[in-house]
Scaffold this active site. Sequence first.
Site, PDB file in Angstrom:
ATOM      1  N   HIS A 135       0.816  -1.217   0.000  1.00 36.13           N
ATOM      2  CA  HIS A 135       0.000   0.000   0.000  1.00 36.13           C
ATOM      3  C   HIS A 135       0.858   1.281   0.000  1.00 36.13           C
ATOM      4  O   HIS A 135       1.970   1.305   0.523  1.00 36.13           O
ATOM      5  CB  HIS A 135      -0.910   0.012   1.227  1.00 36.13           C
ATOM      6  CG  HIS A 135      -0.107  -0.044   2.505  1.00 36.13           C
ATOM      7  ND1 HIS A 135       0.342   1.078   3.139  1.00 36.13           N
ATOM      8  CD2 HIS A 135       0.359  -1.102   3.223  1.00 36.13           C
ATOM      9  CE1 HIS A 135       1.033   0.729   4.209  1.00 36.13           C
ATOM     10  NE2 HIS A 135       1.064  -0.592   4.283  1.00 36.13           N
ATOM     11  N   HIS A 144      11.173  -1.070 -12.777  1.00 39.47           N
ATOM     12  CA  HIS A 144      11.003  -2.522 -12.930  1.00 39.47           C
ATOM     13  C   HIS A 144      11.135  -3.168 -11.551  1.00 39.47           C
ATOM     14  O   HIS A 144      12.178  -3.016 -10.895  1.00 39.47           O
ATOM     15  CB  HIS A 144      12.071  -3.066 -13.881  1.00 39.47           C
ATOM     16  CG  HIS A 144      12.023  -4.554 -14.087  1.00 39.47           C
ATOM     17  ND1 HIS A 144      12.938  -5.221 -14.873  1.00 39.47           N
ATOM     18  CD2 HIS A 144      11.187  -5.519 -13.613  1.00 39.47           C
ATOM     19  CE1 HIS A 144      12.660  -6.520 -14.877  1.00 39.47           C
ATOM     20  NE2 HIS A 144      11.614  -6.729 -14.109  1.00 39.47           N
TER      21      HIS A 144
END
Length: 205
Positions: A135, A144
Amino acid sequence: MKCLAILGASGHGKVVADAAECSGWDTIRFFDDAWPALTSNGRWSVVGNSADFLDNLRSFDGVVVAIGDNRTRQRKLQELDAAGANIVSVIHPSATVSQYVKLGVGSVVFANAVINADTVVGPGAIINTGAVIEHDCCLDNCTHVSPNATLAGGVTLGELAWVGANACVRQLVTVGAGVVVGMGSVVIRDVDPEQTVVGSPARPL
Ligand SMILES: CC(=O)SCCNC(=O)CCNC(=O)[C@H](O)C(C)(C)COP(=O)(O)OP(=O)(O)OC[C@H]1O[C@@H](n2cnc3c(N)ncnc32)[C@H](O)[C@@H]1OP(=O)(O)O
């Protein structure tokens, strides 16, 4: 029939193609500068080079760049954007992306990846197989997160940052732009831009 064009006939490209088929694309066509020597990528055809790709954008319902190198992928996405391409994201159906996530265009999210609530992922990201983005994270452009890497809650990744396979980043840590986190590393404090860090705890190489 929905047809997707993919720039980059690599192994990464195969995983993008597979995820795309699983998520409703009917036809996949690859473009790569190794064409015409390279005519296939696994079961999919390579039909032209990057110039052909730009010339044929309108023939496809969507386009995506499957180039693992973050900087090259960013440059190609900028060219496509300037050419007015319909750049899409590809999300494998087994990935869990919270409805409260903002996912930038041209991103790919692979099988079993999880992105939790109130995270913002910039355009052109690769969220690789089984990666967990908790979160309230914030990922800048063209990052990436490799297979099975974990970003704990509230982590920031700068532009072009690459987190290696199985690495993890402690909550609320900022990983600077262009940083490479080596596979299996444990990042417990902020990392300055453009560094490569490895180990547990992760230190500059
Ligand atoms: C689907 C996919 O495949 S997605 C891609 C997933 N791939 C990855 O996650 C790979 C990420 N890359 C790495 O981890 C690389 O090893 C890098 C970028 C950290 C370093 O690569 P290079 O610059 O080529 O470094 P090189 O391999 O020469 O190693 C240099 C030193 O760092 C050490 N080292 C390299 N990687 C690591 C690591 N992950 N953890 C600890 N030490 C490491 C080496 O042992 C070596 O130490 P030494 O000088 O004492 O012998």
